[in-house]
Design an enzyme around this catalytic site. Structure first.
Site, PDB file in Angstrom:
ATOM      1  N   GLU A 198       0.837  -1.218   0.000  1.00  0.00           N
ATOM      2  CA  GLU A 198       0.000   0.000   0.000  1.00  0.00           C
ATOM      3  C   GLU A 198       0.867   1.262   0.000  1.00  0.00           C
ATOM      4  O   GLU A 198       0.822   2.080   0.910  1.00  0.00           O
ATOM      5  CB  GLU A 198      -0.991  -0.019   1.170  1.00  0.00           C
ATOM      6  CG  GLU A 198      -1.985  -1.158   1.043  1.00  0.00           C
ATOM      7  CD  GLU A 198      -3.129  -1.113   2.068  1.00  0.00           C
ATOM      8  OE1 GLU A 198      -2.986  -0.443   3.092  1.00  0.00           O
ATOM      9  OE2 GLU A 198      -4.154  -1.761   1.822  1.00  0.00           O
ATOM     10  N   THR A 241      -3.488   1.208  -2.605  1.00  0.00           N
ATOM     11  CA  THR A 241      -4.860   1.074  -2.114  1.00  0.00           C
ATOM     12  C   THR A 241      -5.701   2.240  -2.607  1.00  0.00           C
ATOM     13  O   THR A 241      -5.241   3.022  -3.430  1.00  0.00           O
ATOM     14  CB  THR A 241      -4.916   0.929  -0.586  1.00  0.00           C
ATOM     15  OG1 THR A 241      -6.278   0.677  -0.192  1.00  0.00           O
ATOM     16  CG2 THR A 241      -4.417   2.185   0.116  1.00  0.00           C
ATOM     17  N   ASN A 242      -6.950   2.316  -2.125  1.00  0.00           N
ATOM     18  CA  ASN A 242      -7.929   3.280  -2.628  1.00  0.00           C
ATOM     19  C   ASN A 242      -8.059   3.209  -4.149  1.00  0.00           C
ATOM     20  O   ASN A 242      -7.865   4.211  -4.853  1.00  0.00           O
ATOM     21  CB  ASN A 242      -7.582   4.704  -2.175  1.00  0.00           C
ATOM     22  CG  ASN A 242      -7.728   4.847  -0.672  1.00  0.00           C
ATOM     23  OD1 ASN A 242      -6.746   4.747   0.050  1.00  0.00           O
ATOM     24  ND2 ASN A 242      -8.944   5.007  -0.207  1.00  0.00           N
ATOM     25  N   HIS A 274     -14.098   1.227  -0.395  1.00  0.00           N
ATOM     26  CA  HIS A 274     -13.458   1.534  -1.672  1.00  0.00           C
ATOM     27  C   HIS A 274     -14.367   1.562  -2.880  1.00  0.00           C
ATOM     28  O   HIS A 274     -13.936   1.238  -3.983  1.00  0.00           O
ATOM     29  CB  HIS A 274     -12.303   0.546  -1.912  1.00  0.00           C
ATOM     30  CG  HIS A 274     -11.187   0.689  -0.913  1.00  0.00           C
ATOM     31  ND1 HIS A 274     -10.368  -0.361  -0.550  1.00  0.00           N
ATOM     32  CD2 HIS A 274     -10.760   1.758  -0.207  1.00  0.00           C
ATOM     33  CE1 HIS A 274      -9.483   0.063   0.339  1.00  0.00           C
ATOM     34  NE2 HIS A 274      -9.707   1.353   0.564  1.00  0.00           N
ATOM     35  N   GLU A 299      -5.779  -7.631  -1.691  1.00  0.00           N
ATOM     36  CA  GLU A 299      -6.461  -7.745  -0.393  1.00  0.00           C
ATOM     37  C   GLU A 299      -7.936  -7.424  -0.592  1.00  0.00           C
ATOM     38  O   GLU A 299      -8.274  -6.391  -1.171  1.00  0.00           O
ATOM     39  CB  GLU A 299      -5.921  -6.733   0.630  1.00  0.00           C
ATOM     40  CG  GLU A 299      -4.477  -6.916   1.001  1.00  0.00           C
ATOM     41  CD  GLU A 299      -4.011  -5.891   2.054  1.00  0.00           C
ATOM     42  OE1 GLU A 299      -4.872  -5.251   2.702  1.00  0.00           O
ATOM     43  OE2 GLU A 299      -2.790  -5.737   2.204  1.00  0.00           O
ATOM     44  N   ASN A 314     -13.623  -4.675  16.590  1.00  0.00           N
ATOM     45  CA  ASN A 314     -13.332  -4.957  15.190  1.00  0.00           C
ATOM     46  C   ASN A 314     -13.327  -3.696  14.322  1.00  0.00           C
ATOM     47  O   ASN A 314     -14.011  -2.725  14.617  1.00  0.00           O
ATOM     48  CB  ASN A 314     -14.332  -5.979  14.654  1.00  0.00           C
ATOM     49  CG  ASN A 314     -14.072  -7.358  15.242  1.00  0.00           C
ATOM     50  OD1 ASN A 314     -12.944  -7.641  15.656  1.00  0.00           O
ATOM     51  ND2 ASN A 314     -15.092  -8.188  15.296  1.00  0.00           N
ATOM     52  N   ASP A 405       0.689   4.862  17.418  1.00  0.00           N
ATOM     53  CA  ASP A 405      -0.474   4.056  17.027  1.00  0.00           C
ATOM     54  C   ASP A 405      -0.403   2.684  17.696  1.00  0.00           C
ATOM     55  O   ASP A 405      -1.029   2.444  18.725  1.00  0.00           O
ATOM     56  CB  ASP A 405      -0.545   3.949  15.497  1.00  0.00           C
ATOM     57  CG  ASP A 405      -1.817   3.250  15.032  1.00  0.00           C
ATOM     58  OD1 ASP A 405      -2.782   3.184  15.816  1.00  0.00           O
ATOM     59  OD2 ASP A 405      -1.846   2.772  13.879  1.00  0.00           O
ATOM     60  N   SER A 413      -7.219  -9.275  17.501  1.00  0.00           N
ATOM     61  CA  SER A 413      -7.619  -9.275  16.095  1.00  0.00           C
ATOM     62  C   SER A 413      -8.822  -8.367  15.899  1.00  0.00           C
ATOM     63  O   SER A 413      -9.877  -8.579  16.499  1.00  0.00           O
ATOM     64  CB  SER A 413      -7.975 -10.688  15.633  1.00  0.00           C
ATOM     65  OG  SER A 413      -8.575 -10.633  14.348  1.00  0.00           O
ATOM     66  N   ASP A 416     -11.553 -10.594  13.286  1.00  0.00           N
ATOM     67  CA  ASP A 416     -12.082 -11.949  13.511  1.00  0.00           C
ATOM     68  C   ASP A 416     -13.465 -12.142  12.903  1.00  0.00           C
ATOM     69  O   ASP A 416     -13.837 -13.256  12.564  1.00  0.00           O
ATOM     70  CB  ASP A 416     -12.049 -12.337  15.002  1.00  0.00           C
ATOM     71  CG  ASP A 416     -12.685 -11.306  15.918  1.00  0.00           C
ATOM     72  OD1 ASP A 416     -13.673 -10.674  15.507  1.00  0.00           O
ATOM     73  OD2 ASP A 416     -12.178 -11.135  17.051  1.00  0.00           O
TER      74      ASP A 416
HETATM   75 CA    CA Z   1     -11.923  -8.758  17.520  1.00  0.00          CA
END
Ligand code: CA
Length: 668
Positions: A198, A241-242, A274, A299, A314, A405, A413, A416
């Site tokens: 990316e 990306t984008n 996107h 991806e 998430n 960050d 995750s 998930d």
């Molecule tokens: Ca999660």
């Protein structure tokens, strides 16, 4: 200090893998072209023209950290899979390639992992060998960073951080060559290499186009030299990306003029961020046609559940703000998304070569349920695994490399609910989409659900409820089916006037009934035309005076425009509108005003005249965007009356402000 188990784990696991290899089919043995439709709980129609060489990939970069954390994956019969078995399951489901990200050195100075799958070269070798044994091709995704590289970060590996550009160029070449040679020496079937991940806004710590593309020339050359010296053929991919952005073609243009030689222009495509698949096809086709490159989606993914499985919130769920969830959040919806993306790439023509699913196996280490009494202890255990084995997106140890960050928000995750395995490691039927795109399934097209709707109606007239509603089909298409509504509820809403009401309905198709709710909003009729100055036609307004007119700026209350005033001399104006054929009745008039510097004793008047008789309300200004709402209530209007509404302003020189959102409603 945490022990780095990664150094010891692979050798004995691999020994077991070798003993067990040889059972079941490998990806290279599977041929899916021309296969017969399969029995399945999901509906899939075949993708026209897809061939066995089309890449159907899975990015399973987190796999080793997952199994080190104790995660068990199962087959469709519920049997636990060993490592070779896991990759053979992928192959059976139609996957023919695996993508693995590679970071230069994702550890702190004490050897603690940054997490995110702990994807160093050793990890890539281990995963790559299992995948190779299962007959899968490998896409080696070199981020050329020590941790996540994406549009917001492209940090150089720490070892290169203080290098001159010349030294960094040499280090990049050396790193790619030695890494590739190691992968080939260990027998990993690398058929494609990504130089960077990316890289829209940078690469390996560089952010200026000339330097980025100069490094890409070096990187792509290094990959080709390494492949040639190992007697291998490899495709070089560059990844952005984008793909919806109009900038996308600029990258391809600049790569050409800067002399970067590559084979595949790859993009991330997440439907919730996107744009449409039609736009994706259009953009990729432009690059294929204008620059002679192969194109693919490196991806993609979609959610099958809104739930979180591990205690780490998430990235995307049903209530995420600003995302487009055009597919049903279900196993069927997930399959529809993958099929649509494969179809979109296939629609490019022969240049469209593949689609990779991102992290289909990044499931919870232990299943976390916030309502369960053991929730706190499960979360603690998960956190420990994320820290030790790197099975979360980042560990606390990442703070030395990415303090703002990962170092702050590290955890488990966030993907998930987008895996192709459920929280307990059971494969979802959507995992088989990679073979079903060849054969299709025997499942009939049928209605999945009929969703609640919203409907608006004007006040005063009978409410005409819609006679049909859209039903969602398992194909992802929609079909209108007839609906009947609770007439008592509709009558009660009509009698109550303006407001919001719930009306229950029953839709029916082929004898099957679907209950649903309509949120009915009965809106008042605003008898003032162009009440917010949004329409280009201003002929209904009669404006006399100085320093006033419609304008699009930050003085508006809603929409884009307001009736703005300002003048260097005293401001004096009226703005009126004649209301034709206003039915006999009782009315309320209102408007909104903000502004300042009006001087002493200004006049800000909202008024209405009915057959020449005037009713008015005074208003005033205080400060910017501090809206006053003058109202005139209970105005009696007889049959056939001549009605004019308006505002009058008399204020000092330099007075400024705006009127907006006028209304004349029938009184309740
Ligand atoms: Ca999660």
């Amino acid at each position: 200090m945490k022990m780095n188990l990664r150094k010891t784990a692979p050798s004995f696991i691999l020994a077991a893998a070798l003993l067990l290899s040889g059972c079941g089919g490998t990806a290279s043995e599977y041929k899916f072209e021309g296969t017969a439709p399969a029995d399945s709980e999901i509906y899939v129609s075949p993708v026209e023209g897809i061939t066995d060489d089309f890449l159907r990939g899975a990015d399973v970069s987190s796999y080793l950290s997952q199994i080190e954390s104790g995660v068990k994956y199962k087959d469709f019969q519920g049997n636990e899979l060993d490592e070779p078995g896991f990759f053979k399951l992928l192959a059976e489901c139609g996957v023919n390639a695996v993508r693995i990200r590679i970071w230069n050195d994702p550890t702190d100075k004490d050897g603690n992992s940054y997490g995110g799958g702990h994807n160093d070269l050793d990890t890539a070798v281990t995963i790559g060998k299992w995948a190779t044994e299962a007959g899968l091709q490998i896409l080696a995704d070199f981020h050329c960073s020590d941790f996540w590289a994406d549009p917001s970060k492209q940090k150089a590996p720490k070892e290169w951080a203080h290098y001159t550009f010349e030294n960094k160029t040499a280090a990049l070449s050396e790193f790619l060559k030695t890494s590739m040679e190691r992968l080939y020496t260990e027998g990993v079937n690398v058929t494609m290499v990504q130089v960077g991940n990316e890289i829209n806004n940078g690469f390996a710590g560089e952010t200026v186009r000339e330097r980025i593309n100069s490094l890409l020339v070096t990187g792509t050359n290094a990959v080709r030299e390494a492949a040639a010296s190992s007697g291998r053929e490899v495709k070089v991919a560059l990844h952005y990306t984008n793909p919806e952005s109009s900038n996308l073609l600029d990258y391809a243009r600049d790569l050409k003029s800067d002399g970067v030689e590559y084979d595949v222009f790859a993009v991330s495509y997440y439907p919730f961020w996107h744009g449409t698949t039609e736009r994706l096809t259009e953009q990729l086709k432009n690059i294929a046609d204008n620059y002679g490159k192969e194109v693919m989606v490196a991806e993609t993914s979609y959610l099958y559940t809104p739930d979180d499985g591990d205690g780490q919130g998430n990235s995307v769920s049903s209530d995420t703000v600003g995302v487009v969830l055009n597919y049903d959040i279900s196993v069927q919806g997930q399959a529809n998304e993958v099929r649509a993306v494969i179809n979109a790439v296939k629609n490019v023509g022969d240049a469209g070569i593949g689609v990779f699913y991102w992290e289909p196996a990044w499931i919870p280490v232990r299943v976390y349920n916030s309502d369960s009494p053991d929730a706190a202890s499960v979360l603690d255990q998960n956190r420990e695994s994320w820290e030790i084995f790197g099975s979360g997106w980042a560990s606390s140890f990442s703070k030395t490399y990415d303090p703002n960050d990962a170092g702050k928000y590290y955890g488990g995750s966030s993907w998930d609910n987008q895996a192709l395995f459920d929280f307990n490691g059971e494969p979802l039927e959507s995992l088989k989409i990679f073979r079903y795109v060849f054969s299709g399934t025997l499942r009939d097209m049928e209605i999945v659900k009929v969703e609640d709707i919203r409907y608006e109606s004007g006040i005063g007239a009978a409410v005409e409820m819609p006679s049909s509603v859209p039903a969602l089909l398992n194909s992802g298409d929609k079909k209108d089916i007839p609906v009947t509504w609770n007439v008592e509820q509709v009558s009660a809403a009509e009698a109550s006037g303006s407001g919001t009401y719930e009306i229950s309905g029953t839709a029916e198709d082929n004898g099957v009934k679907y209950e649903l709710i309509c949120i009915l909003e009965i809106k008042k009729i605003n008898y003032i035309k162009n009440y917010g100055f949004e329409d280009a036609d201003m002929s209904m307004w009669d404006i006399k005076g100085n320093g006033v007119g419609k304008e699009a700026d930050n003085n508006k209350r809603s929409g884009e425009y307001s009736l703005k005033f300002w003048d260097s001399k005293p401001v004096s104006f009226t703005a009126e509108q004649k209301i034709d054929a206003l039915p006999k009745g009782k009315y309320d008039l209102g408007a909104y005003l903000q502004g300042g510097s009006a001087g002493s004793n200004p006049v800000f008047e909202l008024y209405i005249t009915v057959n020449g008789e005037k009713f008015s309300a005074q208003s005033g200004v205080t400060s910017w965007q501090n809206w006053d709402n003058p109202i005139v209530t209970g105005i009696e209007v007889p049959e056939g009356a001549e009605v004019v509404i308006g505002v009058k302003v008399e204020a000092a020189a330099e007075a400024w402000g705006a009127w907006d959102d006028f209304y004349l409603y029938e009184a309740e």
